[in-house]
Design a protein around this motif. Structure first.
Motif, PDB file in Angstrom:
ATOM      1  N   ARG B  87      -6.400   9.686  -3.209  1.00  0.00           N
ATOM      2  CA  ARG B  87      -6.430   8.469  -2.396  1.00  0.00           C
ATOM      3  C   ARG B  87      -5.918   7.285  -3.219  1.00  0.00           C
ATOM      4  O   ARG B  87      -5.108   6.477  -2.750  1.00  0.00           O
ATOM      5  CB  ARG B  87      -7.876   8.214  -1.951  1.00  0.00           C
ATOM      6  CG  ARG B  87      -8.036   7.426  -0.706  1.00  0.00           C
ATOM      7  CD  ARG B  87      -9.495   7.220  -0.424  1.00  0.00           C
ATOM      8  NE  ARG B  87     -10.170   8.424   0.015  1.00  0.00           N
ATOM      9  CZ  ARG B  87     -10.345   8.756   1.281  1.00  0.00           C
ATOM     10  NH1 ARG B  87      -9.897   7.969   2.226  1.00  0.00           N
ATOM     11  NH2 ARG B  87     -10.977   9.846   1.615  1.00  0.00           N
ATOM     12  N   ARG B  90      -2.172   7.554  -3.712  1.00  0.00           N
ATOM     13  CA  ARG B  90      -1.407   7.063  -2.555  1.00  0.00           C
ATOM     14  C   ARG B  90      -1.455   5.539  -2.482  1.00  0.00           C
ATOM     15  O   ARG B  90      -0.473   4.879  -2.155  1.00  0.00           O
ATOM     16  CB  ARG B  90      -1.986   7.650  -1.251  1.00  0.00           C
ATOM     17  CG  ARG B  90      -1.770   9.117  -1.082  1.00  0.00           C
ATOM     18  CD  ARG B  90      -1.982   9.519   0.375  1.00  0.00           C
ATOM     19  NE  ARG B  90      -3.329   9.270   0.821  1.00  0.00           N
ATOM     20  CZ  ARG B  90      -4.321  10.144   0.800  1.00  0.00           C
ATOM     21  NH1 ARG B  90      -4.087  11.373   0.350  1.00  0.00           N
ATOM     22  NH2 ARG B  90      -5.514   9.846   1.233  1.00  0.00           N
ATOM     23  N   ARG B  91      -2.634   5.009  -2.780  1.00  0.00           N
ATOM     24  CA  ARG B  91      -2.822   3.566  -2.654  1.00  0.00           C
ATOM     25  C   ARG B  91      -2.001   2.794  -3.681  1.00  0.00           C
ATOM     26  O   ARG B  91      -1.378   1.775  -3.357  1.00  0.00           O
ATOM     27  CB  ARG B  91      -4.314   3.258  -2.844  1.00  0.00           C
ATOM     28  CG  ARG B  91      -4.690   1.802  -2.689  1.00  0.00           C
ATOM     29  CD  ARG B  91      -6.134   1.613  -3.112  1.00  0.00           C
ATOM     30  NE  ARG B  91      -6.304   1.856  -4.533  1.00  0.00           N
ATOM     31  CZ  ARG B  91      -7.423   2.316  -5.104  1.00  0.00           C
ATOM     32  NH1 ARG B  91      -8.492   2.582  -4.363  1.00  0.00           N
ATOM     33  NH2 ARG B  91      -7.501   2.503  -6.403  1.00  0.00           N
ATOM     34  N   LEU B 107      -5.802  -6.822  12.486  1.00  0.00           N
ATOM     35  CA  LEU B 107      -5.610  -7.741  11.359  1.00  0.00           C
ATOM     36  C   LEU B 107      -4.354  -8.573  11.605  1.00  0.00           C
ATOM     37  O   LEU B 107      -3.416  -8.096  12.239  1.00  0.00           O
ATOM     38  CB  LEU B 107      -5.443  -6.955  10.054  1.00  0.00           C
ATOM     39  CG  LEU B 107      -6.623  -6.092   9.608  1.00  0.00           C
ATOM     40  CD1 LEU B 107      -6.281  -5.378   8.299  1.00  0.00           C
ATOM     41  CD2 LEU B 107      -7.880  -6.921   9.441  1.00  0.00           C
ATOM     42  N   ASP B 111      -3.038 -10.272   6.419  1.00  0.00           N
ATOM     43  CA  ASP B 111      -4.078  -9.327   6.007  1.00  0.00           C
ATOM     44  C   ASP B 111      -3.613  -7.877   6.098  1.00  0.00           C
ATOM     45  O   ASP B 111      -4.127  -7.022   5.371  1.00  0.00           O
ATOM     46  CB  ASP B 111      -5.353  -9.538   6.834  1.00  0.00           C
ATOM     47  CG  ASP B 111      -6.102 -10.775   6.360  1.00  0.00           C
ATOM     48  OD1 ASP B 111      -5.817 -11.234   5.243  1.00  0.00           O
ATOM     49  OD2 ASP B 111      -6.962 -11.282   7.103  1.00  0.00           O
ATOM     50  N   LEU B 115      -4.237  -6.077   2.677  1.00  0.00           N
ATOM     51  CA  LEU B 115      -5.280  -5.049   2.689  1.00  0.00           C
ATOM     52  C   LEU B 115      -5.115  -4.049   1.538  1.00  0.00           C
ATOM     53  O   LEU B 115      -6.089  -3.654   0.901  1.00  0.00           O
ATOM     54  CB  LEU B 115      -5.250  -4.314   4.042  1.00  0.00           C
ATOM     55  CG  LEU B 115      -6.285  -3.201   4.213  1.00  0.00           C
ATOM     56  CD1 LEU B 115      -7.697  -3.751   4.136  1.00  0.00           C
ATOM     57  CD2 LEU B 115      -6.082  -2.492   5.548  1.00  0.00           C
ATOM     58  N   LEU B 116      -3.850  -3.677   1.264  1.00  0.00           N
ATOM     59  CA  LEU B 116      -3.629  -2.680   0.207  1.00  0.00           C
ATOM     60  C   LEU B 116      -4.098  -3.165  -1.159  1.00  0.00           C
ATOM     61  O   LEU B 116      -4.858  -2.454  -1.833  1.00  0.00           O
ATOM     62  CB  LEU B 116      -2.154  -2.267   0.169  1.00  0.00           C
ATOM     63  CG  LEU B 116      -1.953  -0.874   0.739  1.00  0.00           C
ATOM     64  CD1 LEU B 116      -1.621  -0.939   2.182  1.00  0.00           C
ATOM     65  CD2 LEU B 116      -0.939  -0.130  -0.065  1.00  0.00           C
ATOM     66  N   MET B 118      -6.233  -5.389  -1.735  1.00  0.00           N
ATOM     67  CA  MET B 118      -7.693  -5.525  -1.661  1.00  0.00           C
ATOM     68  C   MET B 118      -8.369  -4.172  -1.838  1.00  0.00           C
ATOM     69  O   MET B 118      -9.375  -4.053  -2.525  1.00  0.00           O
ATOM     70  CB  MET B 118      -8.104  -6.141  -0.327  1.00  0.00           C
ATOM     71  CG  MET B 118      -7.805  -7.628  -0.215  1.00  0.00           C
ATOM     72  SD  MET B 118      -8.320  -8.240   1.389  1.00  0.00           S
ATOM     73  CE  MET B 118      -7.589  -9.867   1.385  1.00  0.00           C
ATOM     74  N   LEU B 119      -7.805  -3.138  -1.191  1.00  0.00           N
ATOM     75  CA  LEU B 119      -8.372  -1.791  -1.348  1.00  0.00           C
ATOM     76  C   LEU B 119      -8.298  -1.332  -2.804  1.00  0.00           C
ATOM     77  O   LEU B 119      -9.122  -0.538  -3.268  1.00  0.00           O
ATOM     78  CB  LEU B 119      -7.630  -0.782  -0.452  1.00  0.00           C
ATOM     79  CG  LEU B 119      -7.884  -0.882   1.053  1.00  0.00           C
ATOM     80  CD1 LEU B 119      -6.923   0.027   1.813  1.00  0.00           C
ATOM     81  CD2 LEU B 119      -9.314  -0.517   1.384  1.00  0.00           C
ATOM     82  N   ASN B 124      -9.452 -11.329  -3.007  1.00  0.00           N
ATOM     83  CA  ASN B 124      -8.899 -11.751  -1.708  1.00  0.00           C
ATOM     84  C   ASN B 124      -7.777 -12.775  -1.859  1.00  0.00           C
ATOM     85  O   ASN B 124      -6.706 -12.631  -1.261  1.00  0.00           O
ATOM     86  CB  ASN B 124     -10.000 -12.336  -0.825  1.00  0.00           C
ATOM     87  CG  ASN B 124     -10.910 -11.257  -0.280  1.00  0.00           C
ATOM     88  OD1 ASN B 124     -10.836 -10.109  -0.708  1.00  0.00           O
ATOM     89  ND2 ASN B 124     -11.757 -11.621   0.653  1.00  0.00           N
ATOM     90  N   ARG B 128      -3.888 -12.106  -0.945  1.00  0.00           N
ATOM     91  CA  ARG B 128      -3.199 -12.861   0.128  1.00  0.00           C
ATOM     92  C   ARG B 128      -1.987 -13.605  -0.430  1.00  0.00           C
ATOM     93  O   ARG B 128      -0.965 -13.727   0.252  1.00  0.00           O
ATOM     94  CB  ARG B 128      -4.184 -13.824   0.789  1.00  0.00           C
ATOM     95  CG  ARG B 128      -5.221 -13.109   1.641  1.00  0.00           C
ATOM     96  CD  ARG B 128      -5.816 -14.006   2.715  1.00  0.00           C
ATOM     97  NE  ARG B 128      -6.649 -13.205   3.599  1.00  0.00           N
ATOM     98  CZ  ARG B 128      -7.981 -13.076   3.483  1.00  0.00           C
ATOM     99  NH1 ARG B 128      -8.627 -13.713   2.531  1.00  0.00           N
ATOM    100  NH2 ARG B 128      -8.663 -12.313   4.314  1.00  0.00           N
ATOM    101  N   ARG B 163       4.022  -4.300   3.488  1.00  0.00           N
ATOM    102  CA  ARG B 163       2.778  -3.576   3.182  1.00  0.00           C
ATOM    103  C   ARG B 163       3.046  -2.437   2.194  1.00  0.00           C
ATOM    104  O   ARG B 163       2.263  -2.215   1.263  1.00  0.00           O
ATOM    105  CB  ARG B 163       2.168  -3.019   4.465  1.00  0.00           C
ATOM    106  CG  ARG B 163       0.888  -2.246   4.222  1.00  0.00           C
ATOM    107  CD  ARG B 163       0.242  -1.773   5.498  1.00  0.00           C
ATOM    108  NE  ARG B 163       1.100  -0.794   6.194  1.00  0.00           N
ATOM    109  CZ  ARG B 163       0.793  -0.268   7.384  1.00  0.00           C
ATOM    110  NH1 ARG B 163      -0.296  -0.642   8.003  1.00  0.00           N
ATOM    111  NH2 ARG B 163       1.601   0.620   7.946  1.00  0.00           N
TER     112      ARG B 163
END
Lengths: 397, 238
Positions: B87, B90-91, B107, B111, B115-116, B118-119, B124, B128, B163
């Motif tokens: 995981r 991939r991230r 979203l 965002d 999000l990526l 942040m994951l 934050n 952003r 993204r």
């Protein structure tokens, strides 16, 4: 980190709001059911407290006067009044019946009481106490009577001179207090035709109409037209006296049944409304199961509709905890919306119920915890479905 | 050892078999592929040739049956996964661009991109900020606060590219990224991919059937019957 559940709820707020309102109405019904049960217990408690008695003396072997019929002679109170530890006694007669006023009929509990003795209305919210010996009444405001209004009870009209509050029977019927003699007449006297027939039968009996015994027939007939029966004698014990000791003495020496407040409370709550409370308990269980099923279905549907997005989230590295947390939070969010709506509507429609609905903060808290638990449980199916989503679904082929 | 001296991705003898026994199907029979940093290659082939299987193996969503796979010099698969947390792989090291943008509908644009990071544990504000930079690079900064549903198809695809680049991955897998677009928009997307590959030094593998964009690749891998054949492309400017 972005709160994915919060964003999803905000994005589809209309869907969540409508779903929450629907769930809230169901929760409102559930809270109302609990409130109805609490109201029944409260009515029973108020009935006991409102009578101003420490002991209830009833016919031997009965659970009277509220749970079973009980009949005592109205001079029993004098012999009880002389017992050690007894401060005051009062005869009372109870009768649940219809009363007419202004062309409508109301279900009421008629209470015959003796002025200044246990059994009279605990307090008034309007008007004055009963001051005449006959045909005046004080009614619970829930009966819908107004001060000055005339109410027909059987053969006579009564003037409502005062109103009281929260004086209801164990079944929730508002009480109407009238002088004891009037209540005895209503409860025990026969109608005119029955009296005429009874007199004729008595007069035809040679034993009551013997030559040389003047006045015997009239005396017998007069006794048939009077009632000396009451349902209970209420006793207020002297300061410092133990009600249980006084009750034990009455049971031993007077061959009567005497109940203390705790025993009467047990009779009313554990026996009289036991079936109703079990009924309501069943309803609560069924409603809880239905609510859980609805939340589970809604959350499952919402999750299934997001399979592609969940696959993308998993593909780009979102953990199972992130995805499971999102679904759980949505379920809990739905529960919070539902609970707030449910508590609001329950409060809104509680006064409209014909019987007293008591919404206790403790019940609301327990209800909230139950809703949260049900929502958590209901989200399990959806979470399992989400965790089974293959991230490869995001890639074509 | 992952360094810029190594190709972004190197695959040697990658195999994938579905099923067992007589019903077994060999979808990949020994795929070789090397893509350098900043390079965009095409992966083309008929339906059922193994393109999607290869993409899923490269994306660490299915496990190959054998072979070796390196990302930026580090073996991630060598007759078995060499990485525990796929995981995270991939991230952090693979970006994905799909046929449809598949943005997260609830979203907003920023965002979706943030999000990526942040994951991956980026704060934050920083995530952003990075998202806004990428959106600016892809000319969609003006839609940063918009909801996904308010974007045109082309804008959505740009956000999807942003993204994919958000965690600065060395490898980006693009699955038919121009399929729903007309010629002009398809070529625009390819130009963006080329620019981003250079700017972020990412290797981009584009699976496509799209005849409009095939001439833009400098190198093309043909996949047929589970094997790849490399050939030079026209390398036309998109």
């Amino acid at each position: 980190m972005i709160n994915l559940a919060g964003r999803d709820i905000l994005h589809g707020w209309g869907k969540f709001a409508f779903t929450g309102i629907g769930l809230g109405l169901l929760i409102g019904v559930t809270l109302s059911m609990a409130g109805i049960y609490r109201g029944m217990v409260e009515d029973a408690t108020v009935l006991i407290e409102g009578s101003g008695a420490d002991l209830w003396i009833v016919q031997q072997g009965t659970l009277g006067p509220y749970a079973e019929p009980s009949s005592l002679r109205d001079d029993v109170d004098r012999s009880i009044a002389g017992l050690p530890g007894v401060a005051q006694t009062g005869n009372v007669a109870y009768l649940t019946m219809q009363a007419s006023h202004g062309g409508t009929e109301s279900r009421v509990m008629l209470v015959g009481f003796e002025r200044g003795r246990p059994g009279e209305p605990a307090f008034l919210v309007a008007g004055r106490p009963v001051s005449r010996s006959h045909y005046e009444a004080v009614a619970d405001e829930k009966a819908g009577f107004r001060v000055g209004e005339r109410v027909r009870i059987r053969r006579h009209e009564y003037e409502v001179v005062g109103l009281t509050r929260r004086m209801v029977s164990a079944s929730g019927d508002p009480m109407v207090f009238v002088p004891l003699k009037d209540a005895q007449e209503v409860q025990f006297l026969k109608d005119n035709d029955a009296l005429v027939n009874e007199r004729a039968r008595t007069a035809a009996n040679p034993s009551f109409n013997r030559p040389g015994v003047p006045g015997l027939l009239e005396a017998v007939q007069a006794s048939q037209a009077q009632s000396r029966q009451v349902n209970s004698v209420l006793v207020r014990v002297a300061e410092g006296a133990d009600p249980e000791d006084v009750a034990a003495g009455i049971r031993r020496w007077k061959r009567l049944q005497a109940y203390t407040k705790a025993q009467m409370d047990e009779i009313l709550v554990a026996k009289l409304i036991a079936t109703s409370s079990r009924q309501i308990g069943m309803f609560l269980v069924i409603l809880s199961v239905v609510s859980a099923a609805i939340v589970a279905f809604i959350i499952y549907t919402l999750t299934v509709n997001k399979v592609r997005e969940i696959a993308v989230l998993k593909l780009i590295g979102a953990t199972n905890a992130t995805i499971g947390g999102m679904i759980l939070q949505q379920a809990l969010g739905l529960g919070v919306i539902g609970f707030v709506v449910g508590r609001f509507v329950a409060g809104l429609w509680a006064p409209v119920f014909p019987k007293y609905v008591l919404l206790l903060p403790g019940d609301a808290l327990r209800g909230f915890a139950l809703v949260m638990a049900i929502c958590s449980l209901a989200s399990v199916v959806a979470i399992r479905a989400a965790l089974r989503v293959d991230p490869a679904e995001a890639i074509g082929g | 050892m992952a360094t810029a001296d190594h190709p972004a991705i190197r695959i040697q003898g990658l195999r994938k078999r579905y099923g067992t026994g007589e019903t077994a199907v060999d979808a990949l029979k020994g795929v070789d592929m090397t893509v350098g940093h900043g390079e965009v290659v095409g992966l083309i082939g008929p339906s059922g040739s193994g393109k999607s299987t290869l993409l899923k193996c490269l994306g660490a969503v299915i496990e190959p049956t054998g072979g070796r796979m390196e990302i930026a010099g580090e073996a991630v698969y060598d007759e078995g996964w060499r990485i525990d947390d796929l995981r995270a792989l991939r991230r952090d090291r693979i970006g994905f661009i799909f046929q449809a943008p598949y943005l997260i509908s609830f979203l907003d644009v920023t965002d979706n991109v943030a999000l990526l990071p942040m994951l991956a544990g980026v704060g934050n504000a920083q995530a952003r900020s990075r998202a806004r930079e990428l959106l600016a690079a892809l000319d969609v900064a003006h839609r940063a606060s918009a909801q996904v549903s308010q974007l045109s198809g082309g804008e959505q695809q740009r956000v999807a590219i942003a993204r994919a680049l958000a965690n600065r991955p060395p490898v980006i897998l693009a699955d038919e990224p121009t399929a729903p677009l007309d010629s002009v928009r398809a070529l625009t997307v390819v130009r963006i991919l080329n620019d981003m590959a250079v700017q972020f030094q990412a290797a981009i593998i584009v699976v496509t059937h799209d005849e409009k964009i095939i001439p833009t690749f400098r190198r093309i891998y043909h996949i047929r019957d589970g094997r790849t054949h490399e050939e030079a492309g026209e390398g036309r400017a998109p």
